[in-house]
Motif scaffolding. Structure first.
Motif, PDB file in Angstrom:
ATOM      1  N   THR A   1       2.271  13.569  -0.674  1.00 30.30           N
ATOM      2  CA  THR A   1       1.244  13.147   0.272  1.00 30.30           C
ATOM      3  C   THR A   1       1.704  11.921   1.044  1.00 30.30           C
ATOM      4  O   THR A   1       1.502  11.822   2.250  1.00 30.30           O
ATOM      5  CB  THR A   1      -0.053  12.820  -0.478  1.00 30.30           C
ATOM      6  OG1 THR A   1      -0.355  13.900  -1.343  1.00 30.30           O
ATOM      7  CG2 THR A   1      -1.181  12.590   0.485  1.00 30.30           C
ATOM      8  N   ALA A   2       2.362  11.002   0.321  1.00 28.76           N
ATOM      9  CA  ALA A   2       2.845   9.801   1.000  1.00 28.76           C
ATOM     10  C   ALA A   2       3.823  10.179   2.094  1.00 28.76           C
ATOM     11  O   ALA A   2       3.783   9.651   3.205  1.00 28.76           O
ATOM     12  CB  ALA A   2       3.508   8.870  -0.020  1.00 28.76           C
TER      13      ALA A   2
ATOM     14  N   ARG B   1       0.825  -1.204   0.000  1.00 34.58           N
ATOM     15  CA  ARG B   1       0.000   0.000   0.000  1.00 34.58           C
ATOM     16  C   ARG B   1       0.858   1.252   0.000  1.00 34.58           C
ATOM     17  O   ARG B   1       0.548   2.243  -0.659  1.00 34.58           O
ATOM     18  CB  ARG B   1      -0.941  -0.008   1.201  1.00 34.58           C
ATOM     19  CG  ARG B   1      -2.077  -1.009   1.042  1.00 34.58           C
ATOM     20  CD  ARG B   1      -3.109  -0.798   2.118  1.00 34.58           C
ATOM     21  NE  ARG B   1      -2.584  -1.155   3.428  1.00 34.58           N
ATOM     22  CZ  ARG B   1      -2.591  -2.386   3.904  1.00 34.58           C
ATOM     23  NH1 ARG B   1      -3.091  -3.362   3.190  1.00 34.58           N
ATOM     24  NH2 ARG B   1      -2.100  -2.644   5.084  1.00 34.58           N
ATOM     25  N   ALA B   2       1.970   1.164   0.748  1.00 32.18           N
ATOM     26  CA  ALA B   2       2.888   2.304   0.758  1.00 32.18           C
ATOM     27  C   ALA B   2       3.447   2.548  -0.638  1.00 32.18           C
ATOM     28  O   ALA B   2       3.576   3.698  -1.080  1.00 32.18           O
ATOM     29  CB  ALA B   2       4.020   2.054   1.746  1.00 32.18           C
TER      30      ALA B   2
ATOM     31  N   ARG C   1       3.721   5.921  -5.506  1.00 35.88           N
ATOM     32  CA  ARG C   1       3.579   6.099  -6.948  1.00 35.88           C
ATOM     33  C   ARG C   1       2.597   7.210  -7.260  1.00 35.88           C
ATOM     34  O   ARG C   1       2.792   8.004  -8.175  1.00 35.88           O
ATOM     35  CB  ARG C   1       3.114   4.793  -7.595  1.00 35.88           C
ATOM     36  CG  ARG C   1       2.863   4.941  -9.078  1.00 35.88           C
ATOM     37  CD  ARG C   1       2.656   3.602  -9.709  1.00 35.88           C
ATOM     38  NE  ARG C   1       1.467   2.929  -9.218  1.00 35.88           N
ATOM     39  CZ  ARG C   1       0.262   3.087  -9.731  1.00 35.88           C
ATOM     40  NH1 ARG C   1       0.087   3.905 -10.726  1.00 35.88           N
ATOM     41  NH2 ARG C   1      -0.748   2.434  -9.229  1.00 35.88           N
ATOM     42  N   LEU C   2       1.494   7.250  -6.523  1.00 37.94           N
ATOM     43  CA  LEU C   2       0.452   8.197  -6.880  1.00 37.94           C
ATOM     44  C   LEU C   2       0.809   9.630  -6.512  1.00 37.94           C
ATOM     45  O   LEU C   2       0.563  10.544  -7.266  1.00 37.94           O
ATOM     46  CB  LEU C   2      -0.858   7.796  -6.192  1.00 37.94           C
ATOM     47  CG  LEU C   2      -1.470   6.518  -6.760  1.00 37.94           C
ATOM     48  CD1 LEU C   2      -2.669   6.095  -5.957  1.00 37.94           C
ATOM     49  CD2 LEU C   2      -1.868   6.743  -8.198  1.00 37.94           C
TER      50      LEU C   2
ATOM     51  N   ILE D   1       5.108   7.917   5.375  1.00 34.06           N
ATOM     52  CA  ILE D   1       5.791   6.830   4.677  1.00 34.06           C
ATOM     53  C   ILE D   1       7.201   7.293   4.338  1.00 34.06           C
ATOM     54  O   ILE D   1       7.392   8.394   3.846  1.00 34.06           O
ATOM     55  CB  ILE D   1       5.046   6.473   3.380  1.00 34.06           C
ATOM     56  CG1 ILE D   1       3.637   6.003   3.710  1.00 34.06           C
ATOM     57  CG2 ILE D   1       5.779   5.417   2.601  1.00 34.06           C
ATOM     58  CD1 ILE D   1       2.806   5.770   2.492  1.00 34.06           C
ATOM     59  N   ASN D   2       8.155   6.447   4.606  1.00 35.84           N
ATOM     60  CA  ASN D   2       9.533   6.782   4.266  1.00 35.84           C
ATOM     61  C   ASN D   2       9.719   6.513   2.777  1.00 35.84           C
ATOM     62  O   ASN D   2      10.031   5.403   2.360  1.00 35.84           O
ATOM     63  CB  ASN D   2      10.498   5.933   5.101  1.00 35.84           C
ATOM     64  CG  ASN D   2      11.937   6.369   4.869  1.00 35.84           C
ATOM     65  OD1 ASN D   2      12.248   7.020   3.871  1.00 35.84           O
ATOM     66  ND2 ASN D   2      12.811   6.030   5.791  1.00 35.84           N
ATOM     67  N   VAL D   3       9.508   7.571   1.997  1.00 33.70           N
ATOM     68  CA  VAL D   3       9.482   7.399   0.542  1.00 33.70           C
ATOM     69  C   VAL D   3      10.796   6.836   0.034  1.00 33.70           C
ATOM     70  O   VAL D   3      10.834   5.945  -0.809  1.00 33.70           O
ATOM     71  CB  VAL D   3       9.173   8.748  -0.133  1.00 33.70           C
ATOM     72  CG1 VAL D   3       9.437   8.679  -1.620  1.00 33.70           C
ATOM     73  CG2 VAL D   3       7.744   9.142   0.132  1.00 33.70           C
TER      74      VAL D   3
END
Lengths: 302, 290
Positions: free
Chosen positions: A162-163, A151-152, A157-158, A168-170
């Motif tokens: 925001t992630a 899900r992360a 990706r999207l 979330i640790n991109v």
């Protein structure tokens, strides 16, 4: 176990399975939104590592395979920090430069036998191994898809920002994706080397990249089953059509890639493609765009 | 000193390539991976014209027009629909890669993968002797063309109406369209110019090597990208300087380190610049990296 098949069919089957592995590798990077053109470079690393180990040392095949996968992963990890910092087109160029640099290095080095490639790699890879390897890969993919990481990945990706804002640790998500994709590509390269017994720097060029990208893009970003099933379907189709010679195949793949991109820029597993179709099947008329007068709840319930 | 001149000579080809690519990038934000194949097709068209007995300048023109038209077709039929569908960035890249594959395969089939000889008569060959250094004539002409192209581009972009339209579209497409600019026409013009310039570079390379094959352009593709990354994407001045610098660095690296490194230089530069200073020497500082 598969001896009842003709050798040629068996060879095609193995090639298709190895191609599926490459498709998986590219798919993993696409899932997190990384536009990397590097998979062929990692496949080259894997192929050559396995080939050199097999031809110049006495180590068993499994050791070569493991070394190939690990080395490709390590190189991926090494170059991940600089490459992953780039975005969009710069990332595509950077990854392409990396892959080409690897191939050129292979071509000019002596101990990789230069442009002549390495021949006489023992055939160790049986179809059963490939099926097992793929099965393992699918299990891991599905587990990943359903997990928090999956899900992360989709979130990254999207919309990266925001992630990031959601905690979330991109960078870690992309790093894991890039490195594991590199390792998988290396494994695929090693398996291919052991199956086709001859490798040379020229086979890691654009042609295979285009094919793999066709499958991944057409298969879509939603679920790994898309690209995989598509790979199998198209491979069977290609064999059935018996389009002999490599000229027409390449042209068809190039054209197919372009056409698919025009029709479905986000891949065939993109839900929005089928929205119009589903509406019509359900008997509703095509939706009118929401107007400013309609309250939000009414629009949402359409 | 001789090496520097050699480097500048090599670099002039790169500069000409870079100018075309940076024009397309600056206006459209697209990196055309089919660029190399388009210029190879241009070289082959010039070859066909030369074989028909046409004089050299006409043959060059034929090559330029072929490559330019091919570029425009690529934009009209592939890239423009993608733009209309608001496709994600990678679609453009992959689409041009796909087109490049088709072009390569068609050319390879047509020429049976043979290397064709490219006639040299009519081209400025040989060398000048300036202050005791050997200066190849062909490259001087190419450098002159590159500089003239830059000046012409600068004039066109800054002083003419159509040039203003191009700059407007590069700045903000929707606003330009609202102001009555036909953005599709602008795109087509840019693609045409880029293709034509690349064809000139390709033809001169073919003349100096006296041969051309379907894969002649492939090595130049990454060089072109390296040039614009080094010089800054979107800057014509940067493309010229980047090209010259790359040429000089390449020549020095091959003569002082090892000739095997020639191909690596372009990639190494791409990676190094992207890591250290993605906007290159003269580029705008855009969000190339986080």
């Amino acid at each position: 176990m598969f001896d009842w098949l003709e050798p040629l069919t068996l060879f095609r089957l193995d090639t298709a399975l190895i191609l599926t592995l490459l498709v998986v590798s590219v798919h993993v990077t696409f899932r997190v939104g990384i536009m990397s053109l590097a998979p062929m470079g990692f496949a080259a690393v894997g192929g050559y590592t396995a080939a050199i180990i097999a031809t110049k040392t006495e180590l068993p095949f499994a050791a070569g395979l493991l070394a190939a996968t690990v080395l490709a992963g390590v190189i991926g990890a090494l170059f991940a920090p600089p490459v992953l910092r780039l975005r969009g087109i710069y990332m595509a160029l950077g990854s392409l430069a990396l892959a080409q640099a690897i191939v050129v290095l292979i071509r000019i080095s002596d101990f990789t036998n230069g442009p002549n490639g390495i021949a006489g790699i023992p055939v160790e890879v049986k179809t059963e191994y490939l099926i097992v390897a793929l099965a393992v890969a699918f299990v891991v993919l599905e587990l990943g898809h359903r997990s928090h990481f999956g899900r992360a990945a989709k979130a990254v990706r999207l919309d990266e920002r925001t992630a990031e804002g959601l905690g979330i640790n991109v960078f870690r998500v992309r790093f894991v994706a890039f490195t594991s994709a590199a390792a998988i590509a290396g494994c695929a390269g090693a398996l291919e080397a052991h199956r086709t017994t001859v490798i040379s720097p020229d086979q890691y060029g654009f042609a295979t990249l285009v094919i793999v990208f066709t499958y991944v893009l057409v298969g879509g970003n939603g679920h790994w089953a898309g690209p995989v099933l598509l790979t199998w379907g198209l491979t069977i189709l290609r064999d059935l059509l018996q389009v002999a010679g490599s000229h027409w195949e390449d042209i068809i793949y190039g054209v197919l890639l372009v056409v698919v991109l025009l029709v479905a820029p986000n891949g065939l597993s993109d839900r929005s493609l089928y929205r119009g179709l589903r509406r019509r099947l359900r008997g509703r008329t095509s939706p009118t765009p929401p107007t400013i007068e309609e309250p939000a709840e009414k629009v949402a319930s359409r | 000193m001789q090496q520097t001149i050699n480097g500048l000579a090599v670099g002039s080809t790169y500069a000409l390539l870079g100018v075309g690519v940076t024009l397309v990038w600056g206006v459209l934000g697209i990196l055309n991976f089919a660029h190399a194949q388009i210029l190879t097709w241009g070289s082959f068209a010039a070859l066909a014209a030369l074989r028909l007995g046409l004089p050299v300048p006409v043959a060059i023109l034929v090559g330029m027009v072929t490559a330019g038209v091919l570029s425009v077709l690529l934009d009209l039929f592939v890239l423009s629909p993608l733009r209309a569908r608001k496709a994600p960035e990678f679609s453009f890249v992959v689409a041009t890669i796909g087109v490049a594959l088709v072009l390569t395969t068609v050319l390879r089939t047509y020429t049976d993968a043979q290397t064709e000889a490219f006639p040299r008569q009519g081209f400025p060959v040989g060398a000048f002797e300036i202050a005791g250094q050997n200066v190849p004539r062909l490259q001087v002409v190419m450098l002159a063309i590159a500089v003239v192209a830059m000046a012409a581009l600068a004039f066109w972009l800054n002083r003419t109406r159509s040039g203003r339209a191009v700059r407007a579209v590069a700045y903000n497409r929707e606003t330009a369209e609202l102001l009555g600019v036909n953005s599709q026409l602008v795109f087509s013009i840019c693609f045409f110019v880029a293709g034509a310039l690349a064809a000139v570079a390709g033809i001169f390379v073919a003349a100096s090597a006296a041969q051309v094959s379907y894969s002649s352009g492939d090595g130049l593709l990454l060089v072109a990208f390296a040039v614009i990354i080094l010089g800054g994407m979107g800057s014509v001045k940067g493309a010229i300087i980047g090209g010259l610098v790359l040429g000089v660095v390449e020549v020095y690296a091959t003569s002082y380190v090892s000739s095997v490194f020639r191909e690596i230089i372009a990639f190494a530069i791409i990676l190094a610049v992207l890591v250290a200073r993605p906007s290159g020497l003269f580029g705008k500082k855009e969000a190339a990296r986080v």
